[in-house]
Design a protein around this motif. Structure first.
Motif, mmCIF file in Angstrom:
data_model
loop_
_atom_site.group_PDB
_atom_site.id
_atom_site.type_symbol
_atom_site.label_atom_id
_atom_site.label_comp_id
_atom_site.label_asym_id
_atom_site.label_seq_id
_atom_site.Cartn_x
_atom_site.Cartn_y
_atom_site.Cartn_z
ATOM 1 N N ARG A 146 0.488 -4.508 -6.463
ATOM 2 C CA ARG A 146 0.632 -5.154 -5.158
ATOM 3 C C ARG A 146 0.932 -4.082 -4.121
ATOM 4 O O ARG A 146 1.825 -3.242 -4.318
ATOM 5 C CB ARG A 146 1.775 -6.175 -5.235
ATOM 6 N N ALA A 147 0.141 -4.083 -3.043
ATOM 7 C CA ALA A 147 0.271 -3.019 -2.048
ATOM 8 C C ALA A 147 1.609 -3.118 -1.320
ATOM 9 O O ALA A 147 2.173 -4.209 -1.149
ATOM 10 C CB ALA A 147 -0.874 -3.111 -1.041
ATOM 11 N N VAL A 148 2.116 -1.972 -0.887
ATOM 12 C CA VAL A 148 3.369 -1.931 -0.147
ATOM 13 C C VAL A 148 3.137 -2.472 1.265
ATOM 14 O O VAL A 148 2.190 -2.062 1.937
ATOM 15 C CB VAL A 148 3.892 -0.488 -0.068
ATOM 16 N N GLY A 149 3.979 -3.400 1.699
ATOM 17 C CA GLY A 149 3.859 -3.925 3.045
ATOM 18 C C GLY A 149 4.307 -2.891 4.066
ATOM 19 O O GLY A 149 5.321 -2.221 3.874
ATOM 20 N N ARG A 150 3.536 -2.738 5.134
ATOM 21 C CA ARG A 150 3.880 -1.740 6.154
ATOM 22 C C ARG A 150 4.968 -2.278 7.059
ATOM 23 O O ARG A 150 4.937 -3.440 7.460
ATOM 24 C CB ARG A 150 2.652 -1.364 6.975
#
Length: 550
Positions: free
Chosen positions: A281-285
């Protein structure tokens, strides 16, 4: 009568191509070593050790350290910002920051010397504002020194670090970052304790490429007055007429390259970080606002401005104000055609050979094929000057052998066949850029399951049919991208082109170099702009292909 069994039969016809590629890359290295160790060269070595190598080695070491530091700061800093934070212009900066890759280092050096020079727009504006008339009345930085070379190469070569590190930052799992935040890790801690250590293999790989490009450079270092090892090889060979001396300096430089590659392998191999098999799961900016958001935009805009927009704007302004389009010379068109033909021919051969080498490693059974592929990939580590010098001896030996044979059989001499023709230059391009094709095609074929190969072979397909009917259609985009990159690199290549080009034949790179050497770089602005335009499209494709999602 029964034929005697063959001692060895390759498992695939591509094995021969793999052996040819590795042999072609090893040839200049062996020739250099033999030339440097010849009896005639023994008397030159003490003079080089006393007068040439120490200064050249020290300058090269300082140049590598400075460029490496600057590339790391810019590449890692901007990659961290565009992958971890949301701020004005982030989406555009994510791919625009790659654009300096389209501009050769020697062009940037010529442009900055003109831009910062006494007659340049910056000093002219300064004198108009302050009323100063002479340089004795004020101080202004001179780019023609080691610091100027570090600055110029750093702002052009940082995308190598940026691209590789950005990809790793974008793959980091949100679970790890969120766990660290839950434990109270601050933003700085996330970067120093998690982000940077996990991206260290990519940082080392990108940095090695940038440093190898720095070692290869001759145009920028010569113009900015830095006596590096590459420049010493060039001047020792052409200005002092000492081939053996140039070969000995080349061997010292090869040792430096070996140290760089070994250091990279050691640093990458010492610590390994693996990602989950599942898609992470991509890191939220984090959304930035106010002055911090503006500061992030400014940090990303500065290297883009200095490395791409300013050089391109300067070239465009010179082309327009000097009316170079109206004075278009047909000779430039011929030079453009020469450059395109040589680059396109080399790109086709490189990609075809690279495809055969990768196919041999994938379809062949010999255990030593990966070693041959690695040997064939070493050409990129050979600086253009060293490569040209190493190829000169075997190519001359081949020409002499053919001339003697033809003369003995038919009584006529065919003259030089390879040296003095475009063939020598194409061979140099093939040796130097074969690794780009191999790595690009390997990444494309890696996405094809080996089970598909097994199924095709089980149905009776030969290795050639598997390559033609399975690999080629599925990996065509990666092969095309590799061909495009090789083409642009051939177009920009200067050292090997200068030394091996046919007599009375110029390319765009040598035209720009010639104008700069005569102190009239502005007259070559149109040729320089054509080189930049040719490199922009692949750079944009490369940037968009590796961009993060979201």
């Amino acid at each position: 009568m029964r034929r005697p069994p063959r001692l060895w039969r390759p498992s695939s016809r591509f094995v021969w191509a793999s052996m040819a590629g590795a042999g072609l890359v090893a040839l200049p290295v062996l020739a250099l070593a033999l030339t440097a160790l010849s009896p005639a060269a023994s008397s030159i070595w003490p003079h080089l050790v006393a007068n040439v190598i120490p200064d050249a080695l020290a300058n090269t070491a300082m140049l590598l350290f400075g460029v490496g530091l600057l590339c790391s700061l810019i590449g890692v800093g901007t990659a961290w910002l565009v992958t971890q934070y949301e701020f004005p212009g982030r989406r555009a900066f994510e791919w625009l920051l790659v654009l300096p890759l389209a501009i050769p280092t020697y062009l940037t050096a010529y442009i900055y010397v003109e831009f910062l020079g006494f007659q340049g727009p910056l000093q002219t504006a300064l004198r108009a504002v302050t009323g100063y008339r002479s340089l004795r009345e004020y101080w202004f930085p001179d780019p023609r020194n080691l610091a100027g070379a570090i600055f110029v190469m750093g702002i052009v070569l940082y995308p190598y670090v940026y691209l590789s590190v950005r990809a790793l930052f974008g793959l980091q799992s949100a679970t790890i970052v969120e766990s660290a935040r839950t434990l109270g890790a601050a933003r700085g801690t996330l970067f120093w304790r998690i982000g940077l250590p996990m991206a260290r293999p990519a940082l080392v790989a990108g940095l090695t490429l940038a440093l190898l490009e720095t070692l290869n450079d001759i145009g920028a270092t010569e113009y900015l007055g830095v006596r590096s090892l590459t420049l010493s090889i060039y001047t020792t060979w052409l200005n002092r007429g000492s081939l053996a001396g140039a070969a000995q300096i080349s061997c010292v430089m090869l040792l430096l390259v070996v140290v760089l590659i070994a250091t990279e392998a050691r640093l990458r191999g010492a610590r390994r970080f693996t990602l989950s098999v599942r898609q992470p799961r991509a890191v939220g900016r984090r959304l930035l606002s106010g002055r911090i958001a503006l500061a992030a935009s400014a940090i990303c805009a500065l290297p883009l401005l200095l490395g791409a927009l300013l050089p391109m704007g300067f070239l465009l302004q010179e082309v327009v104000t000097r009316g170079l389009l109206h004075q278009f010379d047909m000779a430039l068109l011929r030079n453009l055609l020469n450059a395109l033909l040589l680059s396109a021919g080399a790109a086709l051969i490189v990609v075809a050979l690279g495809l055969c080498i990768v196919a041999a490693g994938r379809l062949g059974r010999e255990t030593w094929l990966p070693a041959l592929a690695r040997t064939a990939s070493l050409g990129y580590a050979l600086p253009g000057t060293v490569l040209a010098l190493g190829l000169l001896v075997p190519l001359a030996a081949f020409d002499n052998l053919v001339a003697d044979t033809v003369s003995a059989l038919f009584g006529v001499s065919p003259g030089l066949i390879l040296i003095g023709s475009g063939a020598a230059l194409v061979i140099a391009y093939v040796v130097r850029f074969l690794s780009i094709a191999i790595s690009g095609i390997q990444s494309g074929l890696a996405r094809i399951s080996p089970r598909i190969d097994d199924a095709a072979r089980a149905l009776g397909s030969s290795s050639g049919e598997v390559l033609r009917q399975v690999h080629w259609p599925l990996a065509r985009p990666a092969i095309a991208a590799a061909a495009l990159l090789v083409f642009v690199d051939c177009l920009k290549e200067l050292p090997a082109t200068l030394l091996l080009r046919p007599l009375n034949v110029d390319t765009l790179a040598t035209i720009v170099y010639g104008h700069a050497s005569r102190g009239m770089f502005e007259d070559g602005a149109l040729a320089a702009l054509l080189i930049v335009i040719a490199g922009l499209y692949p750079a944009i494709i490369l940037a968009r292909a590796g961009g993060t999602k979201g």
